[in-house]
Motif scaffolding. Structure first.
Motif, PDB file in Angstrom:
ATOM      1  N   GLN A 301       0.822  -1.214   0.000  1.00  0.00           N
ATOM      2  CA  GLN A 301       0.000   0.000   0.000  1.00  0.00           C
ATOM      3  C   GLN A 301       0.860   1.270   0.000  1.00  0.00           C
ATOM      4  OE1 GLN A 301      -3.521  -0.279   2.527  1.00  0.00           O
ATOM      5  NE2 GLN A 301      -4.345   0.332   0.559  1.00  0.00           N
ATOM      6  N   LEU A 302       2.011   1.205   0.694  1.00  0.00           N
ATOM      7  CA  LEU A 302       2.895   2.379   0.704  1.00  0.00           C
ATOM      8  C   LEU A 302       3.365   2.694  -0.712  1.00  0.00           C
ATOM      9  CD1 LEU A 302       4.448   4.348   2.774  1.00  0.00           C
ATOM     10  CD2 LEU A 302       6.421   2.996   2.129  1.00  0.00           C
ATOM     11  N   ALA A 303       3.771   1.639  -1.427  1.00  0.00           N
ATOM     12  CA  ALA A 303       4.257   1.847  -2.795  1.00  0.00           C
ATOM     13  C   ALA A 303       3.140   2.459  -3.655  1.00  0.00           C
ATOM     14  CB  ALA A 303       4.728   0.525  -3.378  1.00  0.00           C
ATOM     15  N   GLU A 304       1.936   1.914  -3.485  1.00  0.00           N
ATOM     16  CA  GLU A 304       0.797   2.412  -4.274  1.00  0.00           C
ATOM     17  C   GLU A 304       0.548   3.901  -4.000  1.00  0.00           C
ATOM     18  OE1 GLU A 304      -2.455  -0.454  -3.946  1.00  0.00           O
ATOM     19  OE2 GLU A 304      -3.792   1.287  -4.006  1.00  0.00           O
ATOM     20  N   CYS A 305       0.611   4.297  -2.723  1.00  0.00           N
ATOM     21  CA  CYS A 305       0.304   5.685  -2.360  1.00  0.00           C
ATOM     22  C   CYS A 305       1.440   6.637  -2.707  1.00  0.00           C
ATOM     23  CB  CYS A 305       0.044   5.804  -0.852  1.00  0.00           C
ATOM     24  SG  CYS A 305      -1.474   5.034  -0.330  1.00  0.00           S
ATOM     25  N   LEU A 306       2.680   6.170  -2.484  1.00  0.00           N
ATOM     26  CA  LEU A 306       3.814   7.089  -2.529  1.00  0.00           C
ATOM     27  C   LEU A 306       4.451   7.246  -3.902  1.00  0.00           C
ATOM     28  CD1 LEU A 306       4.360   8.244   0.198  1.00  0.00           C
ATOM     29  CD2 LEU A 306       6.406   6.831   0.394  1.00  0.00           C
ATOM     30  N   LEU A 307       4.425   6.164  -4.697  1.00  0.00           N
ATOM     31  CA  LEU A 307       5.210   6.191  -5.931  1.00  0.00           C
ATOM     32  C   LEU A 307       4.856   7.358  -6.855  1.00  0.00           C
ATOM     33  CD1 LEU A 307       5.764   2.437  -6.833  1.00  0.00           C
ATOM     34  CD2 LEU A 307       7.439   4.133  -6.090  1.00  0.00           C
ATOM     35  N   PRO A 308       3.565   7.631  -7.092  1.00  0.00           N
ATOM     36  CA  PRO A 308       3.280   8.719  -8.035  1.00  0.00           C
ATOM     37  C   PRO A 308       3.864  10.051  -7.585  1.00  0.00           C
ATOM     38  CG  PRO A 308       1.296   7.439  -7.554  1.00  0.00           C
ATOM     39  CD  PRO A 308       2.353   6.973  -6.611  1.00  0.00           C
ATOM     40  N   SER A 309       3.704  10.412  -6.287  1.00  0.00           N
ATOM     41  CA  SER A 309       4.184  11.736  -5.881  1.00  0.00           C
ATOM     42  C   SER A 309       5.700  11.768  -5.731  1.00  0.00           C
ATOM     43  CB  SER A 309       3.496  12.211  -4.603  1.00  0.00           C
ATOM     44  OG  SER A 309       3.599  11.234  -3.631  1.00  0.00           O
ATOM     45  N   LEU A 310       6.330  10.654  -5.308  1.00  0.00           N
ATOM     46  CA  LEU A 310       7.799  10.644  -5.240  1.00  0.00           C
ATOM     47  C   LEU A 310       8.393  10.775  -6.635  1.00  0.00           C
ATOM     48  CD1 LEU A 310       8.823   7.947  -2.570  1.00  0.00           C
ATOM     49  CD2 LEU A 310       9.332  10.377  -2.507  1.00  0.00           C
ATOM     50  N   ALA A 311       7.787  10.101  -7.600  1.00  0.00           N
ATOM     51  CA  ALA A 311       8.311  10.130  -8.962  1.00  0.00           C
ATOM     52  C   ALA A 311       8.110  11.504  -9.608  1.00  0.00           C
ATOM     53  CB  ALA A 311       7.645   9.046  -9.800  1.00  0.00           C
ATOM     54  N   ARG A 312       6.996  12.162  -9.277  1.00  0.00           N
ATOM     55  CA  ARG A 312       6.697  13.457  -9.920  1.00  0.00           C
ATOM     56  C   ARG A 312       7.476  14.612  -9.325  1.00  0.00           C
ATOM     57  NH1 ARG A 312       1.140  12.185  -9.607  1.00  0.00           N
ATOM     58  NH2 ARG A 312       0.962  13.637  -7.869  1.00  0.00           N
ATOM     59  N   ASP A 314       6.591  16.431  -6.970  1.00  0.00           N
ATOM     60  CA  ASP A 314       5.722  17.577  -6.685  1.00  0.00           C
ATOM     61  C   ASP A 314       5.411  17.626  -5.184  1.00  0.00           C
ATOM     62  OD1 ASP A 314       3.863  15.683  -6.182  1.00  0.00           O
ATOM     63  OD2 ASP A 314       2.663  16.039  -7.977  1.00  0.00           O
ATOM     64  N   GLY A 315       4.554  18.561  -4.806  1.00  0.00           N
ATOM     65  CA  GLY A 315       4.302  18.775  -3.379  1.00  0.00           C
ATOM     66  C   GLY A 315       3.231  17.883  -2.792  1.00  0.00           C
ATOM     67  N   ALA A 316       2.783  16.879  -3.552  1.00  0.00           N
ATOM     68  CA  ALA A 316       1.661  16.057  -3.083  1.00  0.00           C
ATOM     69  C   ALA A 316       2.077  14.965  -2.097  1.00  0.00           C
ATOM     70  CB  ALA A 316       0.952  15.426  -4.285  1.00  0.00           C
ATOM     71  N   LEU A 317       3.343  14.980  -1.679  1.00  0.00           N
ATOM     72  CA  LEU A 317       3.872  13.909  -0.834  1.00  0.00           C
ATOM     73  C   LEU A 317       3.142  13.818   0.511  1.00  0.00           C
ATOM     74  CD1 LEU A 317       5.960  11.756  -0.962  1.00  0.00           C
ATOM     75  CD2 LEU A 317       7.695  13.390  -0.236  1.00  0.00           C
ATOM     76  N   ARG A 323      -2.797   9.795   3.150  1.00  0.00           N
ATOM     77  CA  ARG A 323      -3.692   8.787   2.563  1.00  0.00           C
ATOM     78  C   ARG A 323      -3.249   7.380   2.977  1.00  0.00           C
ATOM     79  NH1 ARG A 323      -3.602   6.525  -2.806  1.00  0.00           N
ATOM     80  NH2 ARG A 323      -5.520   5.356  -3.066  1.00  0.00           N
ATOM     81  N   TYR A 324      -1.938   7.162   2.945  1.00  0.00           N
ATOM     82  CA  TYR A 324      -1.402   5.858   3.350  1.00  0.00           C
ATOM     83  C   TYR A 324      -1.817   5.543   4.795  1.00  0.00           C
ATOM     84  CZ  TYR A 324       1.868   2.378   5.090  1.00  0.00           C
ATOM     85  OH  TYR A 324       2.393   1.268   5.687  1.00  0.00           O
ATOM     86  N   ALA A 325      -1.621   6.517   5.690  1.00  0.00           N
ATOM     87  CA  ALA A 325      -1.952   6.296   7.110  1.00  0.00           C
ATOM     88  C   ALA A 325      -3.437   5.954   7.251  1.00  0.00           C
ATOM     89  CB  ALA A 325      -1.610   7.542   7.916  1.00  0.00           C
ATOM     90  N   ARG A 326      -4.275   6.654   6.485  1.00  0.00           N
ATOM     91  CA  ARG A 326      -5.733   6.429   6.541  1.00  0.00           C
ATOM     92  C   ARG A 326      -6.067   5.016   6.051  1.00  0.00           C
ATOM     93  NH1 ARG A 326      -6.607  11.050   4.024  1.00  0.00           N
ATOM     94  NH2 ARG A 326      -7.156  10.083   2.042  1.00  0.00           N
TER      95      ARG A 326
END
Ligand SMILES: Cc1cc2nc3c(=O)[nH]c(=O)nc-3n(C[C@H](O)[C@H](O)[C@H](O)COP(=O)(O)OP(=O)(O)OC[C@H]3O[C@@H](n4cnc5c(N)ncnc54)[C@H](O)[C@@H]3O)c2cc1C
Length: 391
Positions: A301-312, A314-317, A323-326
């Protein structure tokens, strides 16, 4: 841009190269991120972990996606026989009832670490052994990590250090006063891929098919565990056979080890840009073999939540971390609660003249009900295999 004096900021820094740290590192590195893993121990230590792990069907999916499934050392479980000693009531979970080829697989912890390391090497994941992390502090949009080799900066810091610290973050803890005595034991007849989970007044006893042997997890109080380690092989094999009602007899026994058992849950698994995963987020009783399975769901789940914003970049981290915690809340609470319930309910009333038999009958009725009611079996089985989202 970095000047000559400022080291580059890594995408992620991971504390601990146990199975959880390695799986997390592989997931992030496979997406092309810059990742460093530090482990305080030597490279050899994790390979010597004598624990044998029951990996659920959900964990196999995650490890296959990571290309780190230890296929050569994975023994399938076809049936799980669940019963309690001294009372009526039993049930069986069968792979075919779930439309699966196996309910799960059993692998040595060392083999799993080896498979993850092979994948990590192919991904060129930077792993440093003998390097302890001593602290961390938030510094603007990065985390400054203190190691014995100096400071490292990263966008996120992932704690996979294998234990929940004794600080204000500890939300729930219970010392079961029990140890798990573990060993490999050779059965007199082929195991036929049948696993046993037997509840006894001194704690659960599990037999898991592992190669041609059974991996034994024998739970008892701490003082008894000490004595059992010195018992002769013949006496201990007889004890195991008695514990499962004589259903299995043994002809040989490997070395015995013992692990203290406790429940420890962190309240928050995300704080700022820091995340706690696996046993660093929650340490569970091994009854029903849920610890690493839950941890691998953390990783997925961490990979699913984090990968898009880490790769981009951007400030959505921060949003992704929140979201991951939720998303992890229900699975953590349900799996932690279920494990704690099982660890305690089958020893409830042990030694009490009136409560003991009453509690035993009530548990027997529950097992019989489970046996007679396939949807309930499906519910329990799917939850154990896939977590809170499995149903
Ligand atoms: C008897 C027993 C049976 C079990 N059976 C099952 C089962 O059948 N199924 C299941 O799913 N789970 C099972 N579990 C649980 C499972 O073993 C754990 O959940 C899993 O091993 C945890 O892995 P981890 O990577 O989080 O921690 P670990 O394997 O403990 O790794 C943590 C790593 O962090 C390193 N480290 C610590 N502090 C630092 C630091 N400051 N700096 C750098 N490095 C550091 C350590 O050296 C270590 O290598 C069982 C547990 C027990 C005790």
């Amino acid at each position: 841009m970095n000047d000559a004096a400022t080291p580059p900021v890594l995408d992620a820094f991971i504390v601990g190269a146990g199975p959880v740290g390695l799986a997390t590192g592989c997931a992030l590195r496979a997406a092309g991120l810059t990742v460093q893993v530090a482990d305080a121990g030597s490279a050899g230590r994790a390979l010597e972990d004598s624990r044998v792990i029951a990996l659920s069907a959900g964990s196999r999916d995650i490890l296959r996606t990571l290309q780190a499934w230890p296929a050569a050392d994975a023994t399938p479980i076809g049936t799980i026989h669940i019963s309690q000693r001294g009372h009526f009531g039993r049930t069986e979970l069968r792979a075919a009832d779930f439309g699966l080829d196996a309910l799960g697989h059993v692998a040595r912890a060392g083999s799993l670490v080896r498979a993850l390391r092979t994948r990590a090497a192919a991904l060129d994941l930077d792993i440093r052994y003998g390097l302890a992390v001593t602290g961390a502090r938030e510094d603007g949009d990065a985390i400054e990590v203190s190691t014995a080799d100096g400071l490292v900066r990263a966008r996120v810091l992932l704690w996979c250090e294998g234990r929940v610290a004794d600080d204000e973050a500890l939300a729930r803890s219970r010392d079961y006063g029990q140890h798990a005595v573990i060993a490999l034991a050779t059965p007199a007849s082929p195991h036929g891929h049948v696993a046993y989970e037997r509840f006894t007044p001194h704690g659960p006893v599990a037999l898991l098919p592992c190669g041609r042997d059974y991996a034994v997890v024998y739970t008892c109080d701490a003082a008894e565990a000490e004595a059992l380690r010195d018992e002769t092989d013949a006496r201990f094999m007889q004890r195991l056979s008695d514990a499962v009602g004589g259903r299995v007899r043994f002809t040989a026994l490997g070395p015995r080890g013992a692990w203290p058992l406790a429940l420890r849950m962190r309240a928050d698994i995300v704080r700022g840009r820091q995340v706690w995963l696996g046993n660093a987020a929650q340490t569970l009783h091994p009854v029903a073999g849920q610890g690493l399975n839950l941890a691998l769901r953390d990783v997925g789940q961490l990979a699913e939540c984090l990968l898009p914003s880490l790769a981009r970049q951007d400030g959505a981290l921060d949003e992704a971390l929140a979201r991951y915690a939720r998303l992890r809340r229900t699975d953590r609470a349900a799996t932690g609660g279920f494990t704690d319930f099982l660890a305690r309910v089958f020893t409830l009333g042990a030694g009490a003249p009136l409560l003991g038999p009453l509690a035993g009958h009530a548990r027997g009725a529950a097992l019989a009900l489970l046996d007679a009611f396939p949807p309930a079996r499906q519910f329990v089985g799917r939850r154990m295999m896939f977590g809170a989202r499995g149903w």
